[in-house]
Design a protein around this motif. Structure first.
Motif, PDB file in Angstrom:
ATOM      1  N   ARG A  77      71.536  54.196  18.291  1.00 16.92           N
ATOM      2  CA  ARG A  77      71.992  53.525  19.516  1.00 16.92           C
ATOM      3  C   ARG A  77      73.437  53.048  19.386  1.00 16.92           C
ATOM      4  NH1 ARG A  77      68.564  52.399  23.470  1.00 16.92           N
ATOM      5  NH2 ARG A  77      66.310  52.634  23.158  1.00 16.92           N
ATOM      6  N   ALA A  78      73.765  52.488  18.238  1.00 14.67           N
ATOM      7  CA  ALA A  78      75.122  51.963  18.030  1.00 14.67           C
ATOM      8  C   ALA A  78      76.158  53.076  17.984  1.00 14.67           C
ATOM      9  CB  ALA A  78      75.172  51.151  16.742  1.00 14.67           C
ATOM     10  N   GLY A  79      75.722  54.287  17.627  1.00 15.79           N
ATOM     11  CA  GLY A  79      76.672  55.382  17.507  1.00 15.79           C
ATOM     12  C   GLY A  79      77.106  55.988  18.821  1.00 15.79           C
ATOM     13  N   VAL A  80      76.405  55.675  19.906  1.00 13.81           N
ATOM     14  CA  VAL A  80      76.677  56.297  21.201  1.00 13.81           C
ATOM     15  C   VAL A  80      77.458  55.347  22.105  1.00 13.81           C
ATOM     16  CG1 VAL A  80      75.645  57.291  23.282  1.00 13.81           C
ATOM     17  CG2 VAL A  80      74.623  57.734  21.044  1.00 13.81           C
ATOM     18  N   ARG A  81      78.593  55.835  22.587  1.00 17.02           N
ATOM     19  CA  ARG A  81      79.386  55.089  23.576  1.00 17.02           C
ATOM     20  C   ARG A  81      79.093  55.658  24.957  1.00 17.02           C
ATOM     21  NH1 ARG A  81      85.443  55.571  21.936  1.00 17.02           N
ATOM     22  NH2 ARG A  81      85.559  55.220  24.186  1.00 17.02           N
ATOM     23  N   THR A  82      78.597  54.799  25.832  1.00 18.19           N
ATOM     24  CA  THR A  82      78.170  55.265  27.146  1.00 18.19           C
ATOM     25  C   THR A  82      79.334  55.614  28.074  1.00 18.19           C
ATOM     26  OG1 THR A  82      78.002  52.960  27.887  1.00 18.19           O
ATOM     27  CG2 THR A  82      76.001  53.988  27.031  1.00 18.19           C
ATOM     28  N   ASP A  83      80.570  55.297  27.673  1.00 16.62           N
ATOM     29  CA  ASP A  83      81.713  55.638  28.515  1.00 16.62           C
ATOM     30  C   ASP A  83      82.235  57.044  28.233  1.00 16.62           C
ATOM     31  OD1 ASP A  83      82.493  54.712  25.967  1.00 16.62           O
ATOM     32  OD2 ASP A  83      84.541  54.364  26.657  1.00 16.62           O
ATOM     33  N   LEU A  84      81.621  57.754  27.293  1.00 17.38           N
ATOM     34  CA  LEU A  84      82.048  59.101  26.951  1.00 17.38           C
ATOM     35  C   LEU A  84      81.317  60.141  27.794  1.00 17.38           C
ATOM     36  CD1 LEU A  84      82.095  58.850  23.042  1.00 17.38           C
ATOM     37  CD2 LEU A  84      84.059  58.806  24.595  1.00 17.38           C
ATOM     38  N   PRO A  85      81.857  61.363  27.909  1.00 19.83           N
ATOM     39  CA  PRO A  85      81.134  62.438  28.606  1.00 19.83           C
ATOM     40  C   PRO A  85      79.797  62.711  27.923  1.00 19.83           C
ATOM     41  CG  PRO A  85      83.432  63.045  28.230  1.00 19.83           C
ATOM     42  CD  PRO A  85      83.193  61.784  27.461  1.00 19.83           C
ATOM     43  N   ALA A  86      78.904  63.369  28.652  1.00 18.49           N
ATOM     44  CA  ALA A  86      77.540  63.570  28.164  1.00 18.49           C
ATOM     45  C   ALA A  86      77.500  64.315  26.840  1.00 18.49           C
ATOM     46  CB  ALA A  86      76.726  64.326  29.217  1.00 18.49           C
ATOM     47  N   ASP A  87      78.317  65.369  26.686  1.00 16.62           N
ATOM     48  CA  ASP A  87      78.270  66.118  25.434  1.00 16.62           C
ATOM     49  C   ASP A  87      78.754  65.278  24.263  1.00 16.62           C
ATOM     50  OD1 ASP A  87      80.887  66.186  26.482  1.00 16.62           O
ATOM     51  OD2 ASP A  87      81.372  67.990  25.327  1.00 16.62           O
ATOM     52  N   ILE A 141      69.975  63.206  28.195  1.00 13.54           N
ATOM     53  CA  ILE A 141      69.821  64.434  28.972  1.00 13.54           C
ATOM     54  C   ILE A 141      69.948  64.138  30.464  1.00 13.54           C
ATOM     55  CG2 ILE A 141      68.230  66.308  29.572  1.00 13.54           C
ATOM     56  CD1 ILE A 141      67.115  66.100  26.716  1.00 13.54           C
ATOM     57  N   VAL A 142      69.412  63.010  30.894  1.00 16.38           N
ATOM     58  CA  VAL A 142      69.551  62.602  32.304  1.00 16.38           C
ATOM     59  C   VAL A 142      71.026  62.393  32.636  1.00 16.38           C
ATOM     60  CG1 VAL A 142      69.093  60.742  33.946  1.00 16.38           C
ATOM     61  CG2 VAL A 142      67.245  61.618  32.511  1.00 16.38           C
ATOM     62  N   VAL A 143      71.781  61.809  31.718  1.00 12.05           N
ATOM     63  CA  VAL A 143      73.222  61.621  31.929  1.00 12.05           C
ATOM     64  C   VAL A 143      73.898  62.974  32.097  1.00 12.05           C
ATOM     65  CG1 VAL A 143      75.377  60.909  30.801  1.00 12.05           C
ATOM     66  CG2 VAL A 143      73.404  59.392  30.775  1.00 12.05           C
ATOM     67  N   ALA A 144      73.502  63.947  31.273  1.00 12.29           N
ATOM     68  CA  ALA A 144      74.068  65.287  31.379  1.00 12.29           C
ATOM     69  C   ALA A 144      73.773  65.893  32.751  1.00 12.29           C
ATOM     70  CB  ALA A 144      73.519  66.179  30.272  1.00 12.29           C
ATOM     71  N   ALA A 145      72.553  65.706  33.233  1.00  5.94           N
ATOM     72  CA  ALA A 145      72.192  66.212  34.556  1.00  5.94           C
ATOM     73  C   ALA A 145      73.000  65.518  35.643  1.00  5.94           C
ATOM     74  CB  ALA A 145      70.699  66.011  34.800  1.00  5.94           C
ATOM     75  N   ARG A 146      73.213  64.229  35.483  1.00  2.00           N
ATOM     76  CA  ARG A 146      73.981  63.464  36.464  1.00  2.00           C
ATOM     77  C   ARG A 146      75.425  63.958  36.524  1.00  2.00           C
ATOM     78  NH1 ARG A 146      72.833  58.304  34.684  1.00  2.00           N
ATOM     79  NH2 ARG A 146      70.920  58.349  35.892  1.00  2.00           N
ATOM     80  N   GLU A 147      75.989  64.274  35.353  1.00  2.00           N
ATOM     81  CA  GLU A 147      77.366  64.780  35.320  1.00  2.00           C
ATOM     82  C   GLU A 147      77.471  66.156  35.957  1.00  2.00           C
ATOM     83  OE1 GLU A 147      79.354  64.764  31.603  1.00  2.00           O
ATOM     84  OE2 GLU A 147      79.327  62.586  31.419  1.00  2.00           O
TER      85      GLU A 147
END
Length: 226
Positions: A77-87, A141-147
């Protein structure tokens, strides 16, 4: 002059010291072969003290599973920044996962091998951790679909942007497959000399994202007719 008294180690610190020794012993020797004598010796304490703090071998193993599962989930969880693109989010999550499992090979052995094969209570602890990671990956994956919404084949369903061919069940299946692949690849990477955590993450990213990218852009693979 009286003898100098040594400062007593706080219980919480001593307990973590015992858990460190237990994780290493369980991970290296396996649950059945590991002995409380060996764990106590590695921790630098007496065996009765281990029992006093952690009750039994079963309770000690459960405490190890819970601590290491929490640590792994927090690292991902700490490794992921939600402001980055999905990939980039998925890449960061994979990097965090493989870095953590590489840096803590005994802990990964406890979670991936030992806990799953020595009884339902232990397996249930790991299953809870896995469900949390799968839920997190599902959101990626939902974020990827949203993008991917600008593609004309994509629509909004029930207020949540999704691809029409990417049903809720399929998203769940993709998350399960990705987590399963990561688990197997981490075990392989830890057992294979010369494979870095970055290389393991890149291998899975290449395998997964190429397929996800086509899927999100309306180019799914279709099976031949029966």
């Amino acid at each position: 002059m009286g003898a100098v008294k040594t400062k007593r180690m706080p219980r919480a610190v001593r307990e973590q010291q015992m858990l460190d020794a237990a994780v290493e012993t369980f991970g290296r020797r396996g649950y059945m072969a590991a002995s409380m004598d060996e764990i106590a010796e590695l921790a630098g304490v007496s065996k009765p003290l281990v029992y006093l703090y952690l009750n039994s071998k079963e309770d000690l193993f459960t405490a190890c599973i819970r601590r290491e599962a929490k640590s792994l989930v927090e690292a991902v969880r700490a490794g992921v920044r939600t402001d980055l693109p999905a990939d980039r989010q998925l890449w960061a999550g994979l990097r965090a996962f493989f870095a953590h499992t590489a840096q803590h090979p005994y802990a990964w052995s406890v979670l991936h091998l030992q806990a799953r094969t020595h009884g339902e209570p232990f397996a249930a602890e790991v299953a809870a951790m896995r469900e949390e990671i799968v839920a997190f990956v599902t959101q990626l994956i939902v974020v990827a679909a949203r993008e991917a919404l600008p593609h004309p084949r994509l629509r909004s369903c029930g207020g949540t942007p999704t691809a029409p061919d990417l049903a809720e069940r399929e998203v769940a299946g993709l998350a399960e497959a990705l987590v399963g692949a990561a688990e197997s690849l981490a075990a392989w990477a830890n057992a294979t000399a010369g494979v870095t955590s970055r290389q393991a993450a890149a291998t899975l990213m290449n395998f997964a994202w190429s397929g996800l990218g086509d899927l999100m852009n309306g180019r799914p693979w279709s099976p031949p007719p029966d």
